[in-house]
Design a protein around this motif. Sequence first.
Motif, PDB file in Angstrom:
ATOM      1  N   SER A 278      56.250  67.562  87.720  1.00  0.00           N
ATOM      2  CA  SER A 278      55.748  68.436  86.382  1.00  0.00           C
ATOM      3  C   SER A 278      54.931  67.282  85.603  1.00  0.00           C
ATOM      4  O   SER A 278      55.190  67.508  84.256  1.00  0.00           O
ATOM      5  CB  SER A 278      57.203  68.873  85.839  1.00  0.00           C
ATOM      6  N   SER A 279      54.418  66.482  86.157  1.00  0.00           N
ATOM      7  CA  SER A 279      53.454  65.641  85.338  1.00  0.00           C
ATOM      8  C   SER A 279      52.314  66.186  84.615  1.00  0.00           C
ATOM      9  O   SER A 279      52.019  67.299  84.894  1.00  0.00           O
ATOM     10  CB  SER A 279      52.919  64.275  86.036  1.00  0.00           C
TER      11      SER A 279
ATOM     12  N   SER B  68      65.986  68.045  92.021  1.00  0.00           N
ATOM     13  CA  SER B  68      66.716  67.450  93.190  1.00  0.00           C
ATOM     14  C   SER B  68      67.948  66.859  92.840  1.00  0.00           C
ATOM     15  O   SER B  68      68.942  66.841  93.831  1.00  0.00           O
ATOM     16  CB  SER B  68      65.785  66.202  93.714  1.00  0.00           C
TER      17      SER B  68
HETATM   18  P1  NAP Z   1      54.472  60.963  88.112  1.00  0.00           P
HETATM   19  O1  NAP Z   1      53.624  61.214  86.732  1.00  0.00           O
HETATM   20  O2  NAP Z   1      55.201  60.095  88.411  1.00  0.00           O
HETATM   21  O3  NAP Z   1      55.228  62.434  88.371  1.00  0.00           O
HETATM   22  C1  NAP Z   1      56.096  62.873  89.569  1.00  0.00           C
HETATM   23  C2  NAP Z   1      56.865  63.791  89.241  1.00  0.00           C
HETATM   24  O4  NAP Z   1      57.676  64.067  90.498  1.00  0.00           O
HETATM   25  C3  NAP Z   1      57.416  64.217  87.951  1.00  0.00           C
HETATM   26  O5  NAP Z   1      57.384  65.407  87.523  1.00  0.00           O
HETATM   27  C4  NAP Z   1      58.939  63.788  88.462  1.00  0.00           C
HETATM   28  O6  NAP Z   1      60.169  64.531  87.713  1.00  0.00           O
HETATM   29  C5  NAP Z   1      58.900  64.464  89.899  1.00  0.00           C
HETATM   30  N1  NAP Z   1      59.793  63.744  90.796  1.00  0.00           N
HETATM   31  C6  NAP Z   1      60.004  62.531  91.103  1.00  0.00           C
HETATM   32  N2  NAP Z   1      61.173  62.384  92.090  1.00  0.00           N
HETATM   33  C7  NAP Z   1      61.556  63.916  92.416  1.00  0.00           C
HETATM   34  C8  NAP Z   1      62.309  64.406  93.308  1.00  0.00           C
HETATM   35  N3  NAP Z   1      63.219  63.470  94.331  1.00  0.00           N
HETATM   36  N4  NAP Z   1      62.467  65.591  93.523  1.00  0.00           N
HETATM   37  C9  NAP Z   1      61.604  66.472  92.766  1.00  0.00           C
HETATM   38  N5  NAP Z   1      60.785  65.861  91.766  1.00  0.00           N
HETATM   39  C10 NAP Z   1      60.669  64.427  91.710  1.00  0.00           C
HETATM   40  O7  NAP Z   1      53.124  61.086  89.118  1.00  0.00           O
HETATM   41  P2  NAP Z   1      51.984  61.976  89.109  1.00  0.00           P
HETATM   42  O8  NAP Z   1      50.975  61.064  88.339  1.00  0.00           O
HETATM   43  O9  NAP Z   1      52.177  63.267  88.883  1.00  0.00           O
HETATM   44  O10 NAP Z   1      51.350  61.772  90.697  1.00  0.00           O
HETATM   45  C11 NAP Z   1      52.390  62.454  91.677  1.00  0.00           C
HETATM   46  C12 NAP Z   1      51.762  61.752  93.008  1.00  0.00           C
HETATM   47  O11 NAP Z   1      50.451  62.242  93.299  1.00  0.00           O
HETATM   48  C13 NAP Z   1      51.623  60.253  93.292  1.00  0.00           C
HETATM   49  O12 NAP Z   1      52.041  59.844  94.553  1.00  0.00           O
HETATM   50  C14 NAP Z   1      50.239  60.020  92.807  1.00  0.00           C
HETATM   51  O13 NAP Z   1      49.819  58.766  93.515  1.00  0.00           O
HETATM   52  C15 NAP Z   1      49.637  61.088  93.430  1.00  0.00           C
HETATM   53  N6  NAP Z   1      48.117  61.513  93.058  1.00  0.00           N
HETATM   54  C16 NAP Z   1      47.152  61.800  93.745  1.00  0.00           C
HETATM   55  C17 NAP Z   1      46.012  62.255  93.041  1.00  0.00           C
HETATM   56  C18 NAP Z   1      44.976  62.509  94.053  1.00  0.00           C
HETATM   57  O14 NAP Z   1      43.883  62.708  93.763  1.00  0.00           O
HETATM   58  N7  NAP Z   1      45.303  62.710  95.402  1.00  0.00           N
HETATM   59  C19 NAP Z   1      45.796  62.138  91.811  1.00  0.00           C
HETATM   60  C20 NAP Z   1      46.841  61.963  90.933  1.00  0.00           C
HETATM   61  C21 NAP Z   1      48.158  61.336  91.521  1.00  0.00           C
HETATM   62  P3  NAP Z   1      60.334  64.296  86.275  1.00  0.00           P
HETATM   63  O15 NAP Z   1      59.273  64.658  85.505  1.00  0.00           O
HETATM   64  O16 NAP Z   1      61.653  64.820  86.059  1.00  0.00           O
HETATM   65  O17 NAP Z   1      60.501  62.688  86.135  1.00  0.00           O
END
Ligand code: NAP
Length: 307
Positions: free
Chosen positions: A166-167, A207
């Motif tokens: 939920s980022s 989770s």
């Molecule tokens: P982030 O800000 O760290 O957000 C991660 C989210 O996952 C948070 O909402 C967190 O919950 C949730 N989470 C963590 N552990 C969990 C679990 N065990 N079960 C369920 N939810 C869980 O990361 P982000 O910036 O959104 O990026 C997420 C991923 O996408 C990363 O691997 C990043 O490298 C990748 N990404 C890829 C691209 C692309 O273009 N491919 C672009 C951006 C990001 P809480 O909010 O409750 O902490």
Amino acid sequence: MAAKLLEGAPIAEQIKEKLRAELSELKSQGVVPSLAAVMVGSNPGAVFYAKMQEKACSEIGIEYELKTLEESTGQAELEEVIAGLNADEKVNGIILQMPVPKQIDGRVMQAKIDPRKDVDGVNPANLGSIVLGNPRLAPCTAMSVMMMVKASGIDVYGKEAVVIGSSEIVGKPAALLLMDKWATMDETGNTDKLAGATVTVCHIGTSEKGDLSSHTRRADLLVTAVGVKPGLISADMLKPGAVVIDVATIRKKDPETGKSRTLGDVEPEGAKEIASAITPVPGGVGTVTTALLLKNTVEATKWQLGK
Ligand code: NAP
């Protein structure tokens, strides 16, 4: 039956083809869009993304400048740099490379970027316009998710979509776009009116205190953007026939070869047997995201020109 693989490269190429035409039109009017990236310190992730952005811009004919500031840079100094870029008419797009060192509040600094130059779509004005259903510059990754949805062929209207993560930059905007009825992208990144899914958003609390798999198993469309542990989503957590969009990019060293690999949230081999379509990692969402950054830079330029 093996799932259809939703490769990012052909979608990215279609976006770029349309951009080439737009860039050539702008060039005939004496305009060459330019993107300025600001990096504080030298975080390896930020350095990697900056290199990728530079390469993508140079391939298509967008000017790119990287401003690297000292690791110890304070918020006031960074704010001044952003204000300078906001005021510089030659700069059309501004991106603050994340992560930033801990003395800086990245979100506060992103809010200082002029919304019309905010190619990451992270200024509150641009995020707010997603809520209102009329974004002009939306976060590239969330838009990339929508393009993958379109490429899968699923009609999500009224279907169960589950977003894990939920980022502000991925999960929340993707959930809003999926919920909205106008938001699906066509093959060149323009919007038409097709989403309207019933959306559930899961996060760490789901989770820790809930049951993540009870949500994932009802998902006709599963979007996962966690990035903590490869294989967090196993095949038995999927609904048969689901469309699976894996946003995560997790770097892991292979114990046998010692080489680093990029992995997603989903355990791919098992998932391919259950899902109807799945994005590969790498080569899926990320490839389209990079192309959409170029699209946002051109869009920002047109916005500044009053088009
Ligand atoms: P982030 O800000 O760290 O957000 C991660 C989210 O996952 C948070 O909402 C967190 O919950 C949730 N989470 C963590 N552990 C969990 C679990 N065990 N079960 C369920 N939810 C869980 O990361 P982000 O910036 O959104 O990026 C997420 C991923 O996408 C990363 O691997 C990043 O490298 C990748 N990404 C890829 C691209 C692309 O273009 N491919 C672009 C951006 C990001 P809480 O909010 O409750 O902490």
